[in-house]
Scaffold this motif. Sequence first.
Motif, PDB file in Angstrom:
ATOM      1  N   ALA A  12       0.831  -1.201   0.000  1.00  0.00           N
ATOM      2  CA  ALA A  12       0.000   0.000   0.000  1.00  0.00           C
ATOM      3  C   ALA A  12       0.868   1.254   0.000  1.00  0.00           C
ATOM      4  O   ALA A  12       0.610   2.208  -0.753  1.00  0.00           O
ATOM      5  CB  ALA A  12      -0.940  -0.015   1.195  1.00  0.00           C
ATOM      6  N   LEU A  13       1.915   1.270   0.815  1.00  0.00           N
ATOM      7  CA  LEU A  13       2.821   2.415   0.844  1.00  0.00           C
ATOM      8  C   LEU A  13       3.580   2.554  -0.468  1.00  0.00           C
ATOM      9  O   LEU A  13       3.848   3.664  -0.923  1.00  0.00           O
ATOM     10  CB  LEU A  13       3.795   2.295   2.013  1.00  0.00           C
ATOM     11  N   LEU A  14       3.926   1.447  -1.079  1.00  0.00           N
ATOM     12  CA  LEU A  14       4.596   1.475  -2.371  1.00  0.00           C
ATOM     13  C   LEU A  14       3.690   2.120  -3.412  1.00  0.00           C
ATOM     14  O   LEU A  14       4.125   2.993  -4.175  1.00  0.00           O
ATOM     15  CB  LEU A  14       4.975   0.064  -2.810  1.00  0.00           C
ATOM     16  N   GLY A  15       2.436   1.708  -3.459  1.00  0.00           N
ATOM     17  CA  GLY A  15       1.500   2.298  -4.417  1.00  0.00           C
ATOM     18  C   GLY A  15       1.335   3.784  -4.206  1.00  0.00           C
ATOM     19  O   GLY A  15       1.361   4.573  -5.161  1.00  0.00           O
ATOM     20  N   TYR A  16       1.198   4.194  -2.952  1.00  0.00           N
ATOM     21  CA  TYR A  16       1.054   5.613  -2.633  1.00  0.00           C
ATOM     22  C   TYR A  16       2.299   6.396  -3.034  1.00  0.00           C
ATOM     23  O   TYR A  16       2.210   7.450  -3.656  1.00  0.00           O
ATOM     24  CB  TYR A  16       0.779   5.773  -1.140  1.00  0.00           C
ATOM     25  N   VAL A  20       2.648   9.453  -5.926  1.00  0.00           N
ATOM     26  CA  VAL A  20       3.152  10.804  -5.679  1.00  0.00           C
ATOM     27  C   VAL A  20       4.443  11.044  -6.449  1.00  0.00           C
ATOM     28  O   VAL A  20       4.687  12.146  -6.942  1.00  0.00           O
ATOM     29  CB  VAL A  20       3.330  11.049  -4.174  1.00  0.00           C
ATOM     30  N   PHE A  21       5.267  10.022  -6.596  1.00  0.00           N
ATOM     31  CA  PHE A  21       6.506  10.160  -7.356  1.00  0.00           C
ATOM     32  C   PHE A  21       6.206  10.525  -8.812  1.00  0.00           C
ATOM     33  O   PHE A  21       6.832  11.422  -9.378  1.00  0.00           O
ATOM     34  CB  PHE A  21       7.316   8.868  -7.271  1.00  0.00           C
ATOM     35  N   PRO A  73      22.723  -4.130   6.539  1.00  0.00           N
ATOM     36  CA  PRO A  73      22.064  -2.828   6.442  1.00  0.00           C
ATOM     37  C   PRO A  73      20.558  -2.984   6.208  1.00  0.00           C
ATOM     38  O   PRO A  73      20.109  -3.963   5.620  1.00  0.00           O
ATOM     39  CB  PRO A  73      22.746  -2.173   5.243  1.00  0.00           C
ATOM     40  N   VAL A  74      19.807  -2.003   6.672  1.00  0.00           N
ATOM     41  CA  VAL A  74      18.361  -2.026   6.493  1.00  0.00           C
ATOM     42  C   VAL A  74      17.992  -1.476   5.123  1.00  0.00           C
ATOM     43  O   VAL A  74      17.148  -2.017   4.431  1.00  0.00           O
ATOM     44  CB  VAL A  74      17.670  -1.216   7.615  1.00  0.00           C
ATOM     45  N   ILE A  75      18.639  -0.387   4.722  1.00  0.00           N
ATOM     46  CA  ILE A  75      18.398   0.207   3.405  1.00  0.00           C
ATOM     47  C   ILE A  75      19.353  -0.473   2.439  1.00  0.00           C
ATOM     48  O   ILE A  75      20.572  -0.401   2.585  1.00  0.00           O
ATOM     49  CB  ILE A  75      18.631   1.721   3.435  1.00  0.00           C
ATOM     50  N   TYR A  76      18.808  -1.119   1.446  1.00  0.00           N
ATOM     51  CA  TYR A  76      19.589  -1.973   0.566  1.00  0.00           C
ATOM     52  C   TYR A  76      19.195  -1.675  -0.870  1.00  0.00           C
ATOM     53  O   TYR A  76      18.021  -1.575  -1.184  1.00  0.00           O
ATOM     54  CB  TYR A  76      19.275  -3.431   0.922  1.00  0.00           C
ATOM     55  N   SER A  77      20.152  -1.529  -1.750  1.00  0.00           N
ATOM     56  CA  SER A  77      19.818  -1.280  -3.147  1.00  0.00           C
ATOM     57  C   SER A  77      20.109  -2.512  -3.981  1.00  0.00           C
ATOM     58  O   SER A  77      20.915  -3.351  -3.618  1.00  0.00           O
ATOM     59  CB  SER A  77      20.622  -0.090  -3.678  1.00  0.00           C
ATOM     60  N   GLY A  78      19.427  -2.591  -5.067  1.00  0.00           N
ATOM     61  CA  GLY A  78      19.628  -3.715  -5.969  1.00  0.00           C
ATOM     62  C   GLY A  78      18.429  -4.629  -6.018  1.00  0.00           C
ATOM     63  O   GLY A  78      17.507  -4.534  -5.221  1.00  0.00           O
ATOM     64  N   GLY A  79      18.434  -5.530  -6.978  1.00  0.00           N
ATOM     65  CA  GLY A  79      17.303  -6.420  -7.195  1.00  0.00           C
ATOM     66  C   GLY A  79      17.099  -7.452  -6.113  1.00  0.00           C
ATOM     67  O   GLY A  79      16.000  -7.961  -5.938  1.00  0.00           O
ATOM     68  N   LEU A  97      12.517   2.451  -3.328  1.00  0.00           N
ATOM     69  CA  LEU A  97      11.181   2.537  -2.750  1.00  0.00           C
ATOM     70  C   LEU A  97      11.182   3.431  -1.514  1.00  0.00           C
ATOM     71  O   LEU A  97      10.244   4.203  -1.298  1.00  0.00           O
ATOM     72  CB  LEU A  97      10.675   1.144  -2.392  1.00  0.00           C
ATOM     73  N   LEU A  98      12.231   3.348  -0.699  1.00  0.00           N
ATOM     74  CA  LEU A  98      12.327   4.214   0.459  1.00  0.00           C
ATOM     75  C   LEU A  98      12.423   5.679   0.039  1.00  0.00           C
ATOM     76  O   LEU A  98      11.763   6.539   0.622  1.00  0.00           O
ATOM     77  CB  LEU A  98      13.539   3.836   1.309  1.00  0.00           C
ATOM     78  N   TYR A  99      13.207   5.969  -0.983  1.00  0.00           N
ATOM     79  CA  TYR A  99      13.337   7.343  -1.449  1.00  0.00           C
ATOM     80  C   TYR A  99      12.004   7.868  -1.971  1.00  0.00           C
ATOM     81  O   TYR A  99      11.648   9.022  -1.720  1.00  0.00           O
ATOM     82  CB  TYR A  99      14.400   7.452  -2.537  1.00  0.00           C
ATOM     83  N   CYS A 100      11.276   7.024  -2.701  1.00  0.00           N
ATOM     84  CA  CYS A 100       9.954   7.432  -3.186  1.00  0.00           C
ATOM     85  C   CYS A 100       9.014   7.737  -2.025  1.00  0.00           C
ATOM     86  O   CYS A 100       8.259   8.714  -2.063  1.00  0.00           O
ATOM     87  CB  CYS A 100       9.343   6.345  -4.068  1.00  0.00           C
ATOM     88  N   MET A 101       9.060   6.918  -0.981  1.00  0.00           N
ATOM     89  CA  MET A 101       8.196   7.142   0.182  1.00  0.00           C
ATOM     90  C   MET A 101       8.558   8.444   0.894  1.00  0.00           C
ATOM     91  O   MET A 101       7.675   9.208   1.281  1.00  0.00           O
ATOM     92  CB  MET A 101       8.298   5.974   1.153  1.00  0.00           C
ATOM     93  N   VAL A 102       9.845   8.706   1.058  1.00  0.00           N
ATOM     94  CA  VAL A 102      10.278   9.936   1.727  1.00  0.00           C
ATOM     95  C   VAL A 102       9.840  11.148   0.925  1.00  0.00           C
ATOM     96  O   VAL A 102       9.281  12.111   1.476  1.00  0.00           O
ATOM     97  CB  VAL A 102      11.811   9.932   1.941  1.00  0.00           C
ATOM     98  N   ILE A 103      10.064  11.131  -0.379  1.00  0.00           N
ATOM     99  CA  ILE A 103       9.669  12.254  -1.226  1.00  0.00           C
ATOM    100  C   ILE A 103       8.158  12.442  -1.193  1.00  0.00           C
ATOM    101  O   ILE A 103       7.666  13.573  -1.115  1.00  0.00           O
ATOM    102  CB  ILE A 103      10.188  12.049  -2.667  1.00  0.00           C
TER     103      ILE A 103
END
Length: 142
Positions: A12-16, A20-21, A73-79, A97-103
Amino acid sequence: MFDKVTFCLMIALLGYSLLVFFSLIKRVVLFHRSDELQKKIFFETLSISMGVILSLHLIQLILSIVQPAGYQPVIYSGGKSMVRFTLGAFDHVDSFLLYCMVIAVVYNIRRVQYGLISKSSFLVRNLLPILIIFLFLLLPFF
């Protein structure tokens, strides 16, 4: 059950956040038509989001120095983080996804603060759809 609830909430947060992104991408395309207040909100959103993201990465860096050698690490990049997420492992968050949520959160807070949208409109148009998506995704698990 907790994993299923967490999975539904993250979807749900991803969709939101993606909604907005893409709204921000539209704002970039139509930037030349924006008034000064919209431009100010756009730049403030980017600068505050950058500060929040850098703070999160600094905290993660400090934790990796302080914690024992096996720290993940909690914040992880990559597939790999998305594959783990779809398999039900929630120990990592994909950085995009975290960056999109913050923005998304900062952008909507700035819009409310400058009066472009009312608080009730913010709740109805932003938080209510998240709740509906969350409950709709959670329904098959009951």
